[in-house]
Design an enzyme around this catalytic site. Structure first.
Site, PDB file in Angstrom:
ATOM      1  N   TRP A 325       0.598  -1.398  -0.137  1.00 12.29           N
ATOM      2  CA  TRP A 325       0.031  -0.042  -0.157  1.00 12.29           C
ATOM      3  C   TRP A 325       0.823   1.311  -0.088  1.00 12.29           C
ATOM      4  CZ3 TRP A 325      -0.203   4.246   3.204  1.00 12.29           C
ATOM      5  CH2 TRP A 325      -1.409   5.006   2.982  1.00 12.29           C
ATOM      6  N   HIS A 326       1.973   1.333   0.570  1.00 17.11           N
ATOM      7  CA  HIS A 326       2.734   2.521   0.606  1.00 17.11           C
ATOM      8  C   HIS A 326       3.214   2.773  -0.475  1.00 17.11           C
ATOM      9  CE1 HIS A 326       2.413   1.751   5.211  1.00 17.11           C
ATOM     10  NE2 HIS A 326       2.815   3.415   5.411  1.00 17.11           N
ATOM     11  N   GLY A 327       3.802   1.835  -1.547  1.00 11.87           N
ATOM     12  CA  GLY A 327       4.424   2.300  -2.677  1.00 11.87           C
ATOM     13  C   GLY A 327       4.675   1.001  -3.535  1.00 11.87           C
TER      14      GLY A 327
END
Lengths: 479, 317
Positions: A325-327
């Site tokens: 989700w963060h990247g």
């Protein structure tokens, strides 16, 4: 549009005055219009994606309600909403990442293999509003709430400008009822909102953006620095990330409160945690509670026959998703995986650690637990910040082989401005010392109004005197 | 009423604390200078070549040529060489001077009575967003307070307002330093050549990676405003791109020059691109990546004077 920009100041002033002069029952229209302008400010084309998310999520929820006695059809509408929302997220955020992986794997087997890399420009805030929309669809599906019938209210729920770019990720049960309530002007809300905003602004431009200069320098030139400097830079990054993201949260909560809305809190002094489990209860709380409710719990429930291994499996999958989700980068995937592994370790050793705690001096046990947790957090943040996986591993290797290089550390401090660097460190120390007192006092409003005003005035003077002005994006904008 | 009382109390508290803070930072010394200089990057000390040259420059003087621009200007154009060719010249270039700040210098210091020809040295680096180094230097050191406050007010960075406050508080203080290489008439001379490492890099044809320069639209707008201001003041102006070293990042040069051309062509303002100058050699005529040494300045200035004479911009003396 950055909260700490002149553009935002003018935008906010115009919105606030318009909101104030509009009859209470129609104020949502001003906020919706403002949210769309805010979101489309840099790239209006992304409003189409936002509109698609709003319309699909809104209509599928109404259909789920309509077919509540036909589970197959109801599930079909849930899947369609999740599919469209995740589809948009995957296309814009992960397609390039996946095509790169396929390309790399392909070259292992066939030298001539190549596929086109598909990196699209990431619409800002997409991970936040997509999760918020999916959470709403699941709430309706599980019968936790009725679908919102008012399209305007629903559009405001998804696009509310203080939170759309970097959260906190809103929950339908907490946000939609607030949208339905009339929002009269309140002096208390205005005071609270401004104090919270100023506190966030202080953290952003006096602390985070100042630290960014040093962290950027080191992380862009890892081979040039010894382990001692890399430890220092990682420590500074931890505080930069915390100050930056919690600053955005404070400003978002402050702005929302001025318009009468209460957003979820996102941070609860995470660096005092004495375990990784506790850390995730204090860090990015709106994301971790979202993952707990919509990923971890359903997985654990569906595999309950596996007993404790269901928990292990759910933790691993949840944190794999958390990392992703963060990247769309392998560094974030590794960040998620090592967090998951640490939580699995804590879960599996809970009883043994409990015994150890009972047999150890509480001060020693707590200090040791805090130290281990903090060091683990720092090392995991290397993956969060490093540009590539190779950079991250090189950095960690140097951290453990040349950590004793004090001469290198001194040279870095001199190169970073000498006394100016030490002054920045003094400001950081000041922030560490006042963080809990200021944050708690402003949040609980447990002092008289004039004391709170003086506190905000002191922060403004610090911003004026020691601010690092210039447009440095919030770190979480990239997600 | 309560809201007005709160606002007034806050504004009053902020004003008192701000001036108290500035006073303390001005009064408490660090290495003989006010401690405010250690609190932020780009807070320039009072003094140096900018302080001296603007006090040396006479607004009522009669200069044939005035030069403006960044360090490439004040290190690249020697008024003494122009003097020896018969032209009374002064160099108003300052450290990292952005084109926007050049506008305010032209506005407050120059007109057709004190300057026959204005040479503005253009350089892509002077067209970027970051103007703090230049603004801070000018706000602190310009002798004309109106010009200093104009620069401060237009910089859109609170740090220049802090420097303006500091200027007000240190009005009667002497300058804290002077520059040894300042030669007078606004010029700073360096006789050195490249460092050993740079010489080695040059002879091994090794390029240094530069941070990509991003041209700021506001600077382009001020470039156009300068052309209009010079026309309004009946001030003759030419733009010059002075020689660059082997290490210069040439990738944006043409697009940058193309950005400036329409305005110059429309208003008939001459532009001389000396970025590639055959007789200049990086190893012998530069003292660092960006700046000519005195030998390089001699070659370049002679070539420029010859060109300006050929084009009848300078009359024979």
């Amino acid at each position: 549009m950055l909260f700490n920009s002149l553009d935002f100041f003018l935008f906010f002033s115009a919105v606030f005055i318009s909101w104030l002069v509009t009859p209470v029952n129609f104020r949502w229209i001003i906020l919706l219009g403002a949210s769309l302008v805010f979101y489309g400010w840099e790239k209006p084309v992304y409003l189409f994606l936002l509109a698609l998310t709003i319309l699909i999520t809104y209509s599928s929820a109404i259909k789920m309600e309509e077919f509540k006695k036909a589970p197959v059809k109801k599930r079909l509408f849930l899947y369609s909403a999740v599919f469209v929302n995740l589809g948009i997220l995957i296309i814009f955020k992960y397609l390039g990442f996946f095509t790169d992986i396929i390309s790399q794997l392909g070259t292992l087997f066939s030298k001539g293999f190549s596929i086109q890399s598909l990196h699209l420009l990431l619409p800002i805030g997409i991970s936040f509003y997509t999760f918020q929309s999916i959470g709403y669809s699941l709430d309706v599906y599980y019968g936790l709430r009725k679908p919102e019938k008012h399209l305007g209210y629903f559009a405001l729920f998804v696009s509310f400008f203080p939170q759309i770019l970097s959260g906190p990720i809103g929950r339908s049960n907490e946000m939609l009822p607030q949208i339905h309530q009339p929002k009269p002007f309140s002096l208390n809300n205005l005071g609270y909102g401004l104090q919270r905003f100023v506190w966030g602004l202080f953290k952003k431009i006096v602390i985070a953006d100042r630290l960014d200069i040093y962290v950027n320098d080191v992380y862009s030139n890892i081979p040039d620095y010894p382990g001692s400097v890399l430890w220092l830079a990682t420590l500074l990054f931890a505080f930069q990330l915390y100050a930056d993201f919690s600053a955005y949260t404070d400003m978002a909560i402050g702005v929302a409160r001025i318009f009468g809305f209460t957003l979820l809190e996102n941070f609860d002094f995470p660096f005092i945690s004495k375990s990784v489990t506790e850390f995730w209860r204090r860090w990015h709380m709106s994301l971790s509670s979202w993952l707990r409710d919509y990923v971890y719990t359903p997985i654990q429930f569906s595999k309950k026959k596996w007993k404790k291994w269901a928990t292990v499996y759910a933790i691993f999958l949840t944190f794999f998703i958390c990392g992703l989700w963060h990247g769309a980068k392998m560094t974030f995937v590794i960040f998620g995986i090592i967090q998951g592994l640490a939580l699995m370790y804590e879960m599996l050793t809970r009883e043994k650690r409990q015994q150890w705690r009972e047999n150890t001096n509480p001060y020693i046990y707590n200090s040791y637990s805090w130290l281990i947790t903090f060091m683990f957090t720092l090392i995991s943040f290397v993956f969060f910040r490093a540009n590539t996986t190779a950079d991250a591993f090189l950095l960690i290797q140097k951290q453990f082989t040349t950590f004793y290089d004090i001469a290198g550390l001194k040279a870095f401090m001199v190169h970073s401005g000498g006394i100016k660097f030490l002054f920045s460190m003094a400001l950081l120390m000041l922030f560490v010392l006042i963080d809990r007192y200021f944050a708690t006092t402003i949040q609980t409003q447990n002092k008289k109004a004039y004391v709170l005003n003086v506190m905000a005035s002191v922060l403004i003077v610090f911003i004026l005197l020691f601010g690092t002005f210039g447009k440095v994006d919030f770190i979480y904008f990239q997600f | 009423m309560a809201i007005i009382r709160h606002i007034l109390l806050s504004v009053f508290t902020i004003a008192v604390l701000y001036f108290l803070g500035m006073f303390v930072l001005k009064t408490v010394p660090y290495s003989g200078k006010p401690a405010i200089y250690i609190t932020n990057n780009y807070y320039n000390w009072k003094g140096g070549d900018t302080y001296e040259k603007y006090r040396e420059f006479s607004k009522t003087g009669d200069y044939d040529i005035v030069v403006a621009g960044s360090s490439r200007a004040y290190r690249g154009y020697s008024p003494f060489l122009f003097d020896s060719a018969g032209y009374n010249c002064f160099n108003l270039g300052t450290s990292a001077q952005s084109i926007k700040n050049t506008y305010f210098i032209v506005k407050h210091y120059l007109d057709s009575a004190n300057c026959q020809l204005l040479i503005i040295d253009v350089f892509a680096g002077a067209f970027t967003k970051n103007q703090l180094e230049s603004s801070s230097d000018l706000v602190e050191n310009l002798n004309d307070p109106a010009a200093a406050y104009d620069v401060a007010m237009h910089n859109k960075d609170i740090r220049t307002l802090n420097i303006a406050t500091l200027r007000f508080l240190t009005e009667n203080d002497k300058p804290y330093f002077s520059k040894k290489d300042y030669s007078g008439k606004g010029y700073s001379e360096k006789g050195d050549s490249l460092s050993v490492k740079q010489q080695t890099d040059f002879f091994n044809r090794k390029k240094v990676t530069h941070k990509k320069i991003e041209i700021d639209e506001e600077q382009i707008r001020y470039f156009n405003k300068i052309v209009d201001l010079c026309m309004e003041k009946k001030l003759r102006v030419v733009f010059v791109y002075s020689p660059v070293s082997y290490f210069y990042d040439y990738s944006i040069h043409h697009s940058f020059v193309d950005m400036l051309k329409p305005s110059m062509e429309m208003k008939n303002v001459p532009f001389y691109d000396f970025s590639i100058c055959d007789s200049i050699n990086t190893a012998y005529h530069f003292y660092d990546e960006s700046h000519l040494n005195s030998a390089g300045v001699k070659i370049f200035n002679r070539a420029l004077v010859t060109k300006l004479k050929q084009d009848k911009i300078l009359s024979d003396k």
